[in-house]
Enzyme design. Structure first.
Site, PDB file in Angstrom:
ATOM      1  N   GLY A  56       0.680  -1.298  -0.012  1.00 22.75           N
ATOM      2  CA  GLY A  56       0.031  -0.013  -0.117  1.00 22.75           C
ATOM      3  C   GLY A  56       0.930   1.276  -0.091  1.00 22.75           C
ATOM      4  O   GLY A  56       1.962   1.376  -0.124  1.00 22.75           O
ATOM      5  N   ASN A  57       0.318   2.398   0.292  1.00 20.17           N
ATOM      6  CA  ASN A  57       1.129   3.677   0.244  1.00 20.17           C
ATOM      7  C   ASN A  57       0.296   4.705   1.397  1.00 20.17           C
ATOM      8  O   ASN A  57      -0.723   4.053   2.069  1.00 20.17           O
ATOM      9  CB  ASN A  57       1.142   4.288  -0.959  1.00 20.17           C
ATOM     10  CG  ASN A  57      -0.300   4.837  -1.771  1.00 20.17           C
ATOM     11  OD1 ASN A  57      -1.081   5.554  -0.823  1.00 20.17           O
ATOM     12  ND2 ASN A  57      -0.525   4.180  -2.872  1.00 20.17           N
ATOM     13  N   ARG A  58       1.071   5.567   1.664  1.00 26.00           N
ATOM     14  CA  ARG A  58       0.581   6.377   2.573  1.00 26.00           C
ATOM     15  C   ARG A  58      -0.468   7.658   2.433  1.00 26.00           C
ATOM     16  O   ARG A  58      -0.676   8.331   3.170  1.00 26.00           O
ATOM     17  CB  ARG A  58       1.907   7.229   3.331  1.00 26.00           C
ATOM     18  CG  ARG A  58       2.908   6.382   3.674  1.00 26.00           C
ATOM     19  CD  ARG A  58       3.937   7.072   4.589  1.00 26.00           C
ATOM     20  NE  ARG A  58       5.287   6.458   4.574  1.00 26.00           N
ATOM     21  CZ  ARG A  58       5.318   5.365   5.420  1.00 26.00           C
ATOM     22  NH1 ARG A  58       4.434   5.355   6.696  1.00 26.00           N
ATOM     23  NH2 ARG A  58       6.941   5.002   5.467  1.00 26.00           N
TER      24      ARG A  58
END
Ligand code: C5P
Length: 413
Positions: free
Chosen positions: A220-222
Protein backbone atom coordinates in the site's frame (compact mmCIF):
# COMPACT_ATOMS: atom_id res chain seq x y z
CA UNK A 1 -3.02 34.28 -10.48
CA UNK A 2 0.50 34.87 -9.12
CA UNK A 3 1.43 33.53 -5.67
CA UNK A 4 0.77 36.42 -3.32
CA UNK A 5 -0.12 36.89 0.31
CA UNK A 6 -3.32 38.54 -0.80
CA UNK A 7 -4.50 35.48 -2.71
CA UNK A 8 -7.91 34.56 -1.29
CA UNK A 9 -9.44 31.16 -2.14
CA UNK A 10 -13.21 31.16 -2.72
CA UNK A 11 -15.14 31.10 0.57
CA UNK A 12 -16.75 27.87 1.70
CA UNK A 13 -20.43 27.33 0.97
CA UNK A 14 -21.42 27.97 4.60
CA UNK A 15 -19.40 31.15 5.08
CA UNK A 16 -21.63 34.18 5.55
CA UNK A 17 -24.89 32.25 5.14
CA UNK A 18 -27.72 33.25 7.47
CA UNK A 19 -28.94 30.04 9.09
CA UNK A 20 -31.68 29.85 11.70
CA UNK A 21 -31.29 26.95 14.12
CA UNK A 22 -34.52 25.99 15.89
CA UNK A 23 -33.97 24.03 19.09
CA UNK A 24 -36.93 22.19 20.60
CA UNK A 25 -37.54 20.55 23.95
CA UNK A 26 -35.96 17.12 23.97
CA UNK A 27 -32.93 15.85 25.83
CA UNK A 28 -30.98 15.97 22.55
CA UNK A 29 -31.21 19.79 22.83
CA UNK A 30 -27.80 19.69 24.50
CA UNK A 31 -26.34 18.33 21.26
CA UNK A 32 -27.63 21.39 19.41
CA UNK A 33 -25.03 23.46 21.26
CA UNK A 34 -22.31 21.47 19.48
CA UNK A 35 -24.09 21.93 16.13
CA UNK A 36 -24.35 25.67 16.78
CA UNK A 37 -20.67 25.91 17.72
CA UNK A 38 -19.63 24.03 14.57
CA UNK A 39 -21.77 26.22 12.31
CA UNK A 40 -20.47 29.39 13.95
CA UNK A 41 -16.89 28.16 13.39
CA UNK A 42 -17.70 27.65 9.70
CA UNK A 43 -18.49 31.35 9.43
CA UNK A 44 -22.27 30.91 9.43
CA UNK A 45 -24.33 33.95 10.50
CA UNK A 46 -26.28 31.85 12.98
CA UNK A 47 -29.50 32.81 14.77
CA UNK A 48 -30.95 30.46 17.36
CA UNK A 49 -34.64 30.17 18.15
CA UNK A 50 -35.67 28.04 21.15
CA UNK A 51 -39.04 26.69 22.17
CA UNK A 52 -40.08 27.18 25.79
CA UNK A 53 -39.47 23.48 26.48
CA UNK A 54 -35.98 23.64 24.97
CA UNK A 55 -34.98 26.29 27.52
CA UNK A 56 -35.76 23.73 30.27
CA UNK A 57 -32.99 21.50 28.88
CA UNK A 58 -30.36 24.08 27.87
CA UNK A 59 -30.01 27.70 28.95
CA UNK A 60 -30.38 30.25 26.16
CA UNK A 61 -27.16 31.83 27.37
CA UNK A 62 -25.26 28.82 25.99
CA UNK A 63 -26.41 29.69 22.48
CA UNK A 64 -25.98 33.42 23.06
CA UNK A 65 -22.36 32.81 24.03
CA UNK A 66 -21.79 30.67 20.92
CA UNK A 67 -23.51 32.97 18.42
CA UNK A 68 -23.02 36.36 20.14
CA UNK A 69 -26.62 37.02 19.17
CA UNK A 70 -29.81 37.14 21.23
CA UNK A 71 -31.76 33.88 21.33
CA UNK A 72 -35.30 34.30 20.05
CA UNK A 73 -38.08 32.54 21.97
CA UNK A 74 -41.34 34.43 22.03
CA UNK A 75 -43.22 35.35 18.88
CA UNK A 76 -43.12 38.94 20.13
CA UNK A 77 -39.28 38.94 20.30
CA UNK A 78 -37.29 40.97 17.82
CA UNK A 79 -39.50 43.97 17.07
CA UNK A 80 -36.84 46.49 18.14
CA UNK A 81 -35.33 48.93 15.62
CA UNK A 82 -35.48 47.71 12.03
CA UNK A 83 -36.51 44.20 12.98
CA UNK A 84 -40.04 42.99 12.40
CA UNK A 85 -39.98 39.91 14.62
CA UNK A 86 -40.31 36.53 12.93
CA UNK A 87 -40.86 38.17 9.52
CA UNK A 88 -37.35 39.65 9.41
CA UNK A 89 -35.77 36.45 10.68
CA UNK A 90 -37.76 34.28 8.27
CA UNK A 91 -37.07 36.50 5.26
CA UNK A 92 -33.33 36.82 5.91
CA UNK A 93 -32.69 33.09 6.36
CA UNK A 94 -30.80 31.07 3.74
CA UNK A 95 -31.87 27.89 5.55
CA UNK A 96 -33.78 26.93 8.69
CA UNK A 97 -32.74 23.86 10.68
CA UNK A 98 -34.84 22.29 13.44
CA UNK A 99 -32.56 20.08 15.52
CA UNK A 100 -33.62 18.34 17.59
CA UNK A 101 -37.23 18.35 16.40
CA UNK A 102 -39.65 16.86 18.92
CA UNK A 103 -42.86 15.04 17.97
CA UNK A 104 -44.71 18.06 19.33
CA UNK A 105 -42.95 20.61 17.14
CA UNK A 106 -43.25 18.32 14.11
CA UNK A 107 -47.01 18.12 14.79
CA UNK A 108 -47.24 21.91 15.17
CA UNK A 109 -45.38 22.35 11.88
CA UNK A 110 -47.64 19.88 10.13
CA UNK A 111 -50.70 21.78 11.36
CA UNK A 112 -49.26 25.16 10.41
CA UNK A 113 -49.60 26.40 13.99
CA UNK A 114 -47.98 29.67 15.05
CA UNK A 115 -47.75 29.70 18.82
CA UNK A 116 -44.12 30.62 19.32
CA UNK A 117 -41.22 32.28 17.51
CA UNK A 118 -40.00 29.01 15.96
CA UNK A 119 -43.31 27.99 14.38
CA UNK A 120 -43.91 31.58 13.23
CA UNK A 121 -40.50 31.63 11.54
CA UNK A 122 -41.09 28.22 9.95
CA UNK A 123 -44.42 29.35 8.51
CA UNK A 124 -43.14 32.70 7.28
CA UNK A 125 -39.89 31.58 5.66
CA UNK A 126 -39.30 30.81 1.99
CA UNK A 127 -35.90 29.25 2.79
CA UNK A 128 -35.29 25.48 2.73
CA UNK A 129 -36.23 23.77 6.00
CA UNK A 130 -34.20 20.85 7.38
CA UNK A 131 -35.73 18.87 10.25
CA UNK A 132 -33.75 16.42 12.38
CA UNK A 133 -36.26 14.56 14.59
CA UNK A 134 -35.34 13.10 17.99
CA UNK A 135 -37.78 11.30 20.24
CA UNK A 136 -38.71 8.00 21.86
CA UNK A 137 -38.98 4.91 19.65
CA UNK A 138 -42.77 4.59 19.96
CA UNK A 139 -43.35 8.31 19.43
CA UNK A 140 -41.28 8.15 16.23
CA UNK A 141 -43.22 5.12 14.96
CA UNK A 142 -46.66 6.38 16.03
CA UNK A 143 -49.03 6.74 13.06
CA UNK A 144 -49.57 10.42 13.98
CA UNK A 145 -45.83 11.18 13.74
CA UNK A 146 -45.47 9.07 10.58
CA UNK A 147 -48.32 11.04 8.95
CA UNK A 148 -46.89 14.39 10.07
CA UNK A 149 -43.44 13.50 8.73
CA UNK A 150 -44.90 12.46 5.37
CA UNK A 151 -46.94 15.67 5.23
CA UNK A 152 -43.83 17.79 5.86
CA UNK A 153 -41.90 15.82 3.24
CA UNK A 154 -44.65 16.36 0.69
CA UNK A 155 -44.29 20.10 1.33
CA UNK A 156 -40.60 20.00 0.49
CA UNK A 157 -39.18 19.85 4.03
CA UNK A 158 -35.97 17.79 4.26
CA UNK A 159 -36.17 15.19 7.01
CA UNK A 160 -32.81 13.93 8.30
CA UNK A 161 -33.88 10.59 9.71
CA UNK A 162 -33.01 9.78 13.32
CA UNK A 163 -30.79 6.81 14.08
CA UNK A 164 -31.13 3.64 16.10
CA UNK A 165 -29.31 3.37 19.39
CA UNK A 166 -29.37 4.35 23.04
CA UNK A 167 -32.34 6.58 23.89
CA UNK A 168 -32.92 8.85 26.89
CA UNK A 169 -35.32 6.27 28.36
CA UNK A 170 -32.40 3.87 28.68
CA UNK A 171 -33.86 1.61 26.00
CA UNK A 172 -32.38 0.97 22.59
CA UNK A 173 -34.52 1.92 19.64
CA UNK A 174 -35.16 4.37 16.81
CA UNK A 175 -35.36 8.08 17.40
CA UNK A 176 -31.83 9.12 18.35
CA UNK A 177 -30.82 12.49 16.89
CA UNK A 178 -28.62 11.86 13.86
CA UNK A 179 -25.03 13.06 13.66
CA UNK A 180 -24.04 16.66 13.19
CA UNK A 181 -22.28 15.72 9.93
CA UNK A 182 -25.46 14.31 8.42
CA UNK A 183 -27.46 17.39 9.40
CA UNK A 184 -24.79 19.72 7.98
CA UNK A 185 -24.62 17.61 4.77
CA UNK A 186 -28.40 18.03 4.32
CA UNK A 187 -28.08 21.79 4.81
CA UNK A 188 -25.24 21.96 2.29
CA UNK A 189 -27.29 20.00 -0.23
CA UNK A 190 -30.00 22.65 -0.01
CA UNK A 191 -27.61 25.61 -0.15
CA UNK A 192 -25.69 24.13 -3.10
CA UNK A 193 -28.78 23.85 -5.33
CA UNK A 194 -28.41 25.78 -8.55
CA UNK A 195 -24.64 26.17 -8.10
CA UNK A 196 -22.29 26.43 -11.10
CA UNK A 197 -21.97 22.62 -11.35
CA UNK A 198 -25.70 21.91 -10.99
CA UNK A 199 -26.74 19.11 -13.31
CA UNK A 200 -23.14 17.93 -13.72
CA UNK A 201 -21.83 14.58 -12.51
CA UNK A 202 -18.34 14.73 -11.00
CA UNK A 203 -16.44 11.54 -10.14
CA UNK A 204 -13.60 11.96 -7.64
CA UNK A 205 -11.14 9.23 -6.65
CA UNK A 206 -9.43 9.43 -3.27
CA UNK A 207 -6.86 7.59 -1.19
CA UNK A 208 -4.36 4.85 -1.82
CA UNK A 209 -5.07 1.32 -3.00
CA UNK A 210 -4.11 -2.00 -1.39
CA UNK A 211 -2.60 -4.67 -3.63
CA UNK A 212 -2.99 -8.13 -2.12
CA UNK A 213 0.03 -10.36 -1.56
CA UNK A 214 -2.05 -13.00 0.26
CA UNK A 215 -5.37 -12.82 2.17
CA UNK A 216 -3.83 -10.81 5.04
CA UNK A 217 -0.92 -8.89 3.49
CA UNK A 218 -0.86 -6.12 0.94
CA UNK A 219 1.32 -3.49 -0.68
CA UNK A 220 0.00 0.00 0.00
CA UNK A 221 0.97 3.65 0.25
CA UNK A 222 0.61 6.49 2.74
CA UNK A 223 -2.07 8.53 0.95
CA UNK A 224 -4.77 9.63 3.42
CA UNK A 225 -7.22 10.67 0.71
CA UNK A 226 -7.74 14.09 2.33
CA UNK A 227 -7.32 15.90 -0.99
CA UNK A 228 -9.87 13.73 -2.78
CA UNK A 229 -12.36 14.08 0.06
CA UNK A 230 -11.89 17.88 0.02
CA UNK A 231 -12.49 17.87 -3.75
CA UNK A 232 -15.68 15.83 -3.38
CA UNK A 233 -16.84 18.40 -0.81
CA UNK A 234 -15.96 21.36 -3.04
CA UNK A 235 -17.66 19.87 -6.11
CA UNK A 236 -20.75 19.02 -4.05
CA UNK A 237 -20.88 22.56 -2.66
CA UNK A 238 -20.74 23.87 -6.25
CA UNK A 239 -23.96 21.93 -6.91
CA UNK A 240 -22.53 18.84 -8.63
CA UNK A 241 -23.85 15.31 -8.38
CA UNK A 242 -20.73 13.77 -6.79
CA UNK A 243 -19.59 10.15 -6.69
CA UNK A 244 -16.46 9.46 -4.67
CA UNK A 245 -14.49 6.30 -5.41
CA UNK A 246 -12.43 5.81 -2.27
CA UNK A 247 -9.60 3.43 -1.52
CA UNK A 248 -9.09 1.55 1.76
CA UNK A 249 -6.77 4.19 3.26
CA UNK A 250 -9.60 6.73 3.52
CA UNK A 251 -10.75 6.66 7.14
CA UNK A 252 -13.14 9.62 6.90
CA UNK A 253 -15.00 9.37 3.56
CA UNK A 254 -17.03 12.31 2.24
CA UNK A 255 -20.32 12.95 4.09
CA UNK A 256 -21.89 14.19 0.86
CA UNK A 257 -22.82 12.62 -2.46
CA UNK A 258 -22.45 8.88 -3.08
CA UNK A 259 -19.42 6.96 -1.85
CA UNK A 260 -18.16 3.77 -3.53
CA UNK A 261 -15.46 1.83 -1.71
CA UNK A 262 -12.75 -0.28 -3.31
CA UNK A 263 -9.53 -2.03 -2.33
CA UNK A 264 -7.23 -2.49 -5.30
CA UNK A 265 -6.25 -0.46 -8.37
CA UNK A 266 -8.16 -2.86 -10.59
CA UNK A 267 -11.31 -2.48 -8.49
CA UNK A 268 -10.88 1.29 -8.57
CA UNK A 269 -10.40 1.16 -12.32
CA UNK A 270 -13.62 -0.82 -12.81
CA UNK A 271 -15.61 1.58 -10.61
CA UNK A 272 -14.18 4.69 -12.28
CA UNK A 273 -14.93 3.25 -15.75
CA UNK A 274 -18.49 2.48 -14.68
CA UNK A 275 -19.15 5.81 -12.95
CA UNK A 276 -17.64 7.98 -15.67
CA UNK A 277 -19.93 6.50 -18.32
CA UNK A 278 -22.36 9.40 -17.78
CA UNK A 279 -20.06 11.85 -15.95
CA UNK A 280 -18.90 15.34 -16.95
CA UNK A 281 -15.71 15.49 -14.89
CA UNK A 282 -13.25 12.94 -13.49
CA UNK A 283 -10.83 14.14 -10.82
CA UNK A 284 -8.24 11.42 -10.15
CA UNK A 285 -6.86 12.44 -6.76
CA UNK A 286 -6.23 8.82 -5.71
CA UNK A 287 -2.71 7.54 -5.20
CA UNK A 288 -3.25 4.43 -7.29
CA UNK A 289 -0.57 1.76 -6.82
CA UNK A 290 1.47 1.55 -10.00
CA UNK A 291 2.36 -2.11 -9.36
CA UNK A 292 0.68 -5.14 -7.79
CA UNK A 293 1.89 -8.65 -6.96
CA UNK A 294 1.68 -10.71 -10.13
CA UNK A 295 -0.63 -13.18 -8.40
CA UNK A 296 -2.14 -12.96 -4.94
CA UNK A 297 -1.60 -16.21 -3.04
CA UNK A 298 -4.90 -17.82 -1.99
CA UNK A 299 -3.82 -18.74 1.56
CA UNK A 300 -1.56 -16.97 4.03
CA UNK A 301 2.13 -17.39 3.21
CA UNK A 302 3.73 -19.33 6.09
CA UNK A 303 7.15 -18.73 7.53
CA UNK A 304 8.09 -22.29 8.44
CA UNK A 305 11.47 -23.06 10.03
CA UNK A 306 14.10 -22.93 7.31
CA UNK A 307 11.70 -21.49 4.69
CA UNK A 308 13.20 -18.86 2.40
CA UNK A 309 11.62 -15.41 2.41
CA UNK A 310 9.11 -15.32 -0.44
CA UNK A 311 9.88 -13.37 -3.59
CA UNK A 312 6.97 -11.17 -4.63
CA UNK A 313 7.05 -10.46 -8.37
CA UNK A 314 5.28 -7.28 -9.35
CA UNK A 315 3.36 -6.40 -12.46
CA UNK A 316 2.00 -3.05 -13.68
CA UNK A 317 -1.47 -1.87 -12.78
CA UNK A 318 -3.74 -0.29 -15.37
CA UNK A 319 -3.33 3.50 -15.65
CA UNK A 320 -6.89 4.57 -14.96
CA UNK A 321 -6.52 8.11 -16.29
CA UNK A 322 -4.89 6.92 -19.47
CA UNK A 323 -7.51 4.26 -20.18
CA UNK A 324 -10.78 5.91 -19.11
CA UNK A 325 -13.31 6.55 -21.89
CA UNK A 326 -13.17 10.27 -22.50
CA UNK A 327 -16.07 11.36 -24.71
CA UNK A 328 -17.07 14.72 -23.23
CA UNK A 329 -15.30 13.86 -19.98
CA UNK A 330 -13.14 16.64 -18.47
CA UNK A 331 -10.07 14.94 -17.00
CA UNK A 332 -8.17 16.26 -14.01
CA UNK A 333 -5.00 14.45 -12.92
CA UNK A 334 -2.61 14.90 -10.04
CA UNK A 335 1.14 14.78 -10.12
CA UNK A 336 3.28 14.44 -7.04
CA UNK A 337 6.78 15.43 -8.10
CA UNK A 338 10.00 15.78 -6.18
CA UNK A 339 11.91 17.88 -8.76
CA UNK A 340 11.39 19.91 -11.98
CA UNK A 341 7.76 20.21 -11.00
CA UNK A 342 6.42 22.28 -13.90
CA UNK A 343 8.41 20.62 -16.70
CA UNK A 344 7.60 17.09 -15.51
CA UNK A 345 3.97 18.01 -14.98
CA UNK A 346 3.62 19.58 -18.41
CA UNK A 347 4.94 16.34 -19.93
CA UNK A 348 2.45 14.31 -17.87
CA UNK A 349 -0.46 16.55 -18.87
CA UNK A 350 0.33 15.91 -22.51
CA UNK A 351 1.19 12.22 -22.18
CA UNK A 352 -2.12 11.47 -20.43
CA UNK A 353 -4.07 13.98 -22.61
CA UNK A 354 -5.50 15.69 -19.53
CA UNK A 355 -7.54 18.89 -19.44
CA UNK A 356 -6.06 19.99 -16.14
CA UNK A 357 -3.27 18.79 -13.89
CA UNK A 358 -2.64 19.63 -10.26
CA UNK A 359 1.07 19.38 -9.53
CA UNK A 360 2.38 19.41 -6.02
CA UNK A 361 5.48 18.69 -4.05
CA UNK A 362 5.29 14.99 -3.19
CA UNK A 363 7.12 15.16 0.12
CA UNK A 364 5.38 18.29 1.47
CA UNK A 365 1.88 17.19 0.46
CA UNK A 366 1.35 13.51 1.27
CA UNK A 367 -0.35 13.16 4.64
CA UNK A 368 -0.23 16.93 5.31
CA UNK A 369 -3.29 19.14 5.84
CA UNK A 370 -1.76 21.73 3.48
CA UNK A 371 -0.55 21.74 -0.07
CA UNK A 372 1.33 24.11 -2.35
CA UNK A 373 0.15 23.35 -5.86
CA UNK A 374 0.60 24.50 -9.41
CA UNK A 375 -2.34 24.16 -11.80
CA UNK A 376 -1.61 23.37 -15.44
CA UNK A 377 -4.20 23.48 -18.21
CA UNK A 378 -4.34 21.89 -21.66
CA UNK A 379 -4.22 25.38 -23.26
CA UNK A 380 -0.83 26.03 -21.64
CA UNK A 381 -2.04 28.18 -18.74
CA UNK A 382 -0.09 27.72 -15.52
CA UNK A 383 -1.29 29.02 -12.14
CA UNK A 384 1.10 28.87 -9.20
CA UNK A 385 -0.77 28.86 -5.92
CA UNK A 386 0.46 29.73 -2.44
CA UNK A 387 0.44 27.21 0.42
CA UNK A 388 -3.22 26.45 1.10
CA UNK A 389 -5.21 24.15 3.34
CA UNK A 390 -6.39 21.18 1.24
CA UNK A 391 -10.03 22.30 1.63
CA UNK A 392 -9.06 25.73 0.23
CA UNK A 393 -7.03 24.21 -2.58
CA UNK A 394 -10.00 21.97 -3.47
CA UNK A 395 -12.26 25.02 -3.81
CA UNK A 396 -9.67 26.75 -6.02
CA UNK A 397 -9.39 23.65 -8.27
CA UNK A 398 -13.16 23.33 -8.62
CA UNK A 399 -13.63 27.04 -9.34
CA UNK A 400 -10.82 26.97 -11.87
CA UNK A 401 -12.20 23.98 -13.74
CA UNK A 402 -15.70 25.44 -14.10
CA UNK A 403 -14.77 28.04 -16.77
CA UNK A 404 -12.46 25.49 -18.42
CA UNK A 405 -15.31 23.02 -19.02
CA UNK A 406 -16.50 22.84 -22.63
CA UNK A 407 -19.14 25.55 -23.29
CA UNK A 408 -21.93 23.05 -23.82
CA UNK A 409 -21.24 21.45 -20.47
CA UNK A 410 -21.01 24.59 -18.42
CA UNK A 411 -24.08 25.73 -16.59
CA UNK A 412 -23.81 29.40 -15.71
CA UNK A 413 -25.01 30.10 -12.20
O1 C5P B 1 1.78 8.81 -13.78
P1 C5P B 1 1.47 9.20 -12.39
O2 C5P B 1 1.17 8.05 -11.49
O3 C5P B 1 2.42 10.18 -11.79
O4 C5P B 1 0.10 10.05 -12.56
C1 C5P B 1 -0.63 10.43 -11.45
C2 C5P B 1 -2.06 10.63 -11.86
O5 C5P B 1 -2.51 9.47 -12.56
C3 C5P B 1 -2.97 10.80 -10.69
O6 C5P B 1 -4.05 11.63 -11.06
C4 C5P B 1 -3.43 9.36 -10.40
O7 C5P B 1 -4.67 9.34 -9.75
C5 C5P B 1 -3.51 8.79 -11.80
N1 C5P B 1 -3.21 7.36 -11.88
C6 C5P B 1 -4.11 6.52 -12.49
N2 C5P B 1 -3.85 5.18 -12.58
C7 C5P B 1 -2.69 4.68 -12.11
C8 C5P B 1 -1.74 5.52 -11.53
C9 C5P B 1 -2.03 6.85 -11.41
O8 C5P B 1 -5.17 6.99 -12.92
N3 C5P B 1 -2.47 3.38 -12.21
Amino acid sequence: MPPTDRFAPPPSLLTGKRIVLGVTGGIAAYKAADHASYLAQQGVDLRVVMTAAATRFVGPMTFEAITRQPVYRDVFDGWAGEEAGHVTLAASADAVIVAPATANTIARMAQGMVDDMLTATLLATQAPIIVAPAMEHHMWHHPATRANIELLRSRGVTIVEPESGHLASGANGDGRLTSRDRIVAAVREQLARGGPLAGRKVVVSAGGTHEAIDPVRFIGNRSSGQMGVALADAAFDAGADVVSVVGPTVTVPPMVGRVERCESAREMSALVQEETGDADVLIMAAAVADFRPESAVASKIKKGPGDDAPIVRLTRNPDILATVKRDGLFLVGFAAETDDLVANSQAKLQAKALDMLVANDAVATIGSANSQATLLFANGDVIQLPLLAKAELARVIVHQLIPALPEAERKDA
